[in-house]
Design a protein around this motif. Sequence first.
Motif, PDB file in Angstrom:
ATOM      1  N   ALA A  13       0.831  -1.212   0.000  1.00 53.30           N
ATOM      2  CA  ALA A  13       0.000   0.000   0.000  1.00 53.30           C
ATOM      3  C   ALA A  13       0.859   1.253   0.000  1.00 53.30           C
ATOM      4  CB  ALA A  13      -0.920  -0.006   1.223  1.00 53.30           C
ATOM      5  N   GLY A  14       0.466   2.193  -0.838  1.00 55.50           N
ATOM      6  CA  GLY A  14       1.118   3.501  -0.897  1.00 55.50           C
ATOM      7  C   GLY A  14       0.055   4.575  -0.749  1.00 55.50           C
ATOM      8  N   GLU A  15       0.441   5.818  -1.019  1.00 59.13           N
ATOM      9  CA  GLU A  15      -0.446   6.957  -0.764  1.00 59.13           C
ATOM     10  C   GLU A  15      -1.830   6.782  -1.417  1.00 59.13           C
ATOM     11  OE1 GLU A  15      -0.142   9.252   1.499  1.00 59.13           O
ATOM     12  OE2 GLU A  15      -2.116   9.927   0.855  1.00 59.13           O
ATOM     13  N   ARG A  16      -1.873   6.226  -2.610  1.00 57.59           N
ATOM     14  CA  ARG A  16      -3.175   6.133  -3.299  1.00 57.59           C
ATOM     15  C   ARG A  16      -4.095   5.076  -2.675  1.00 57.59           C
ATOM     16  NH1 ARG A  16      -4.298   2.232  -7.345  1.00 57.59           N
ATOM     17  NH2 ARG A  16      -2.705   0.627  -7.352  1.00 57.59           N
ATOM     18  N   TYR A  56      -3.732   7.107  10.415  1.00 61.52           N
ATOM     19  CA  TYR A  56      -3.011   6.103  11.220  1.00 61.52           C
ATOM     20  C   TYR A  56      -2.268   5.125  10.296  1.00 61.52           C
ATOM     21  CZ  TYR A  56      -2.243   2.016  14.182  1.00 61.52           C
ATOM     22  OH  TYR A  56      -1.662   0.948  14.835  1.00 61.52           O
ATOM     23  N   LEU A  57      -2.926   4.716   9.216  1.00 66.21           N
ATOM     24  CA  LEU A  57      -2.293   3.783   8.274  1.00 66.21           C
ATOM     25  C   LEU A  57      -1.072   4.433   7.623  1.00 66.21           C
ATOM     26  CD1 LEU A  57      -5.561   2.460   6.589  1.00 66.21           C
ATOM     27  CD2 LEU A  57      -4.202   1.304   8.352  1.00 66.21           C
ATOM     28  N   ARG A  58      -1.243   5.694   7.218  1.00 70.21           N
ATOM     29  CA  ARG A  58      -0.160   6.439   6.570  1.00 70.21           C
ATOM     30  C   ARG A  58       1.053   6.517   7.509  1.00 70.21           C
ATOM     31  NH1 ARG A  58      -3.415  10.498   5.358  1.00 70.21           N
ATOM     32  NH2 ARG A  58      -3.931   9.751   3.293  1.00 70.21           N
ATOM     33  N   GLN A  59       0.796   6.884   8.765  1.00 77.81           N
ATOM     34  CA  GLN A  59       1.912   7.066   9.714  1.00 77.81           C
ATOM     35  C   GLN A  59       2.605   5.752  10.052  1.00 77.81           C
ATOM     36  OE1 GLN A  59       0.462   9.126  13.177  1.00 77.81           O
ATOM     37  NE2 GLN A  59      -0.009  10.964  11.998  1.00 77.81           N
ATOM     38  N   THR A  60       1.812   4.708  10.272  1.00 75.87           N
ATOM     39  CA  THR A  60       2.442   3.430  10.628  1.00 75.87           C
ATOM     40  C   THR A  60       3.168   2.836   9.416  1.00 75.87           C
ATOM     41  OG1 THR A  60       0.263   2.408  10.322  1.00 75.87           O
ATOM     42  CG2 THR A  60       0.952   2.840  12.593  1.00 75.87           C
ATOM     43  N   VAL A  78       4.230  -2.776   6.936  1.00 79.99           N
ATOM     44  CA  VAL A  78       4.035  -2.986   5.497  1.00 79.99           C
ATOM     45  C   VAL A  78       2.589  -3.446   5.306  1.00 79.99           C
ATOM     46  CG1 VAL A  78       4.735  -4.339   3.475  1.00 79.99           C
ATOM     47  CG2 VAL A  78       6.450  -3.670   5.202  1.00 79.99           C
ATOM     48  N   TYR A  79       1.771  -2.621   4.680  1.00 78.22           N
ATOM     49  CA  TYR A  79       0.394  -3.014   4.362  1.00 78.22           C
ATOM     50  C   TYR A  79       0.382  -3.524   2.931  1.00 78.22           C
ATOM     51  CZ  TYR A  79      -1.003  -0.324   8.497  1.00 78.22           C
ATOM     52  OH  TYR A  79      -1.145   0.151   9.778  1.00 78.22           O
ATOM     53  N   ARG A  80      -0.323  -4.624   2.706  1.00 81.56           N
ATOM     54  CA  ARG A  80      -0.486  -5.152   1.350  1.00 81.56           C
ATOM     55  C   ARG A  80      -1.963  -5.217   1.032  1.00 81.56           C
ATOM     56  NH1 ARG A  80       2.171  -7.420  -2.847  1.00 81.56           N
ATOM     57  NH2 ARG A  80       4.402  -7.253  -2.468  1.00 81.56           N
ATOM     58  N   VAL A  81      -2.289  -4.880  -0.187  1.00 82.02           N
ATOM     59  CA  VAL A  81      -3.702  -4.873  -0.573  1.00 82.02           C
ATOM     60  C   VAL A  81      -3.892  -5.697  -1.837  1.00 82.02           C
ATOM     61  CG1 VAL A  81      -4.047  -2.592   0.456  1.00 82.02           C
ATOM     62  CG2 VAL A  81      -3.492  -2.747  -1.967  1.00 82.02           C
ATOM     63  N   ALA A 133      -9.192  -7.050  -0.347  1.00 80.11           N
ATOM     64  CA  ALA A 133      -8.537  -7.739   0.777  1.00 80.11           C
ATOM     65  C   ALA A 133      -7.245  -7.013   1.142  1.00 80.11           C
ATOM     66  CB  ALA A 133      -8.215  -9.195   0.405  1.00 80.11           C
ATOM     67  N   ALA A 134      -6.848  -7.169   2.406  1.00 78.69           N
ATOM     68  CA  ALA A 134      -5.623  -6.513   2.864  1.00 78.69           C
ATOM     69  C   ALA A 134      -5.088  -7.233   4.089  1.00 78.69           C
ATOM     70  CB  ALA A 134      -5.897  -5.047   3.206  1.00 78.69           C
ATOM     71  N   ALA A 135      -3.807  -6.994   4.353  1.00 78.87           N
ATOM     72  CA  ALA A 135      -3.160  -7.529   5.564  1.00 78.87           C
ATOM     73  C   ALA A 135      -1.885  -6.734   5.763  1.00 78.87           C
ATOM     74  CB  ALA A 135      -2.831  -9.014   5.389  1.00 78.87           C
ATOM     75  N   SER A 136      -1.221  -6.954   6.892  1.00 82.54           N
ATOM     76  CA  SER A 136       0.003  -6.192   7.118  1.00 82.54           C
ATOM     77  C   SER A 136       1.056  -7.012   7.845  1.00 82.54           C
ATOM     78  CB  SER A 136      -0.305  -4.929   7.921  1.00 82.54           C
ATOM     79  OG  SER A 136      -0.416  -5.246   9.290  1.00 82.54           O
TER      80      SER A 136
END
Length: 290
Positions: free
Chosen positions: A143-146, A171-175, A181-184, A194-197
């Motif tokens: 996951a990135g800014e978009r 919160y997601l942006r800061q962490t 690492v968030y993956r979508v 779907a997503a996970a981190s």
Amino acid sequence: MASVSLATSPDRTLELKGSGFRAMAVLSDHNQRIQVLRYEGADMVSLVAELRRCGLEQGFGKVFMKADPLHRPALEAAGMEAEASITGFFSGEDAVVMSIFLSEQRRERPHRDQEEAILESVRSRKPSSKPASLPEGYTTNVAGERDFEDLAELYAQVFASYPYPITEAEYLRQTAASHVVYRVIRDGSSQMVAAASAETNRPLGNAEMTDFATLPSQRGLGLARLLLEALQGDMKRQQVPNLYTIARARSAGMNRVFANCGYEWTGTLVNNCHISGDFEDMHVWCRQAQ
Ligand SMILES: CC(C)(COP(=O)(O)OP(=O)(O)OC[C@H]1O[C@@H](n2cnc3c(N)ncnc32)[C@H](O)[C@@H]1OP(=O)(O)O)[C@@H](O)C(=O)NCCC(=O)NCCS
């Protein structure tokens, strides 16, 4: 245990000091618990007494910490109990999760039979050898800014409440900027499904694989497994070898995903998190780099 609805207020950090100990802890109103992040010193009796005093003063039900197994006898003598271990947590050395229950209610396990049956069935079933491939048109990325607005929205759709404010894009942006690492996964029409981190602790070489969510209409397609395998690849590239998770004990699917990917069950944290509207028991699963 009765269902509790709690207002979300930010976690607070607290430094505890005594003549024979020092500790840094997080107080969570949402989870009604103290989590000790770091501790040092030889006086475990005073440390545990201070944690107990502080937890009771806050009206909380639980204190827990990831401790050096060498300290386990002293912590047990001081009134803590071991609930699980985390393989390789301290730069390859194991951690033991030590807890204090501050009320009898917080110890109650009304769903214990169901949780044990799920664990038994997950551990006794042969891991699925289904090839992991995304359905046609689906894509995955870190996951990135978009992505953060959609990701917060996805988490809000899947979780009625969560131990951390993952329904807030900021919160997601800061962490993500600091250590997560968030993956979508998006489907063919670009909807996030779907997503996970992986919450990394680089100095200690470990990561918690967490925040799994798949939209109800997309479940059973192997998306959680794909995310886990992709995050494992991300961790390998970042040279973070020791992986673990703290998974909802009543989620057969979530526990199955970890068993399928070679994780070993190492214990259960009782009423550890406030998630989807209530306190829940969590199973710990660990996997060391292959
Ligand atoms: C848990 C969750 C993320 C799984 O997502 P998913 O994309 O459907 O997972 P997958 O398709 O990769 O795999 C699910 C596995 O569990 C199995 N499974 C799913 N539901 C099950 C059930 N009720 N009983 C037994 N097995 C079940 C599937 O068969 C599959 O295993 P298999 O590959 O061996 O057949 C999803 O159900 C979800 O979002 N739940 C709500 C949020 C949540 O609780 N997150 C976990 C926080 S710890």
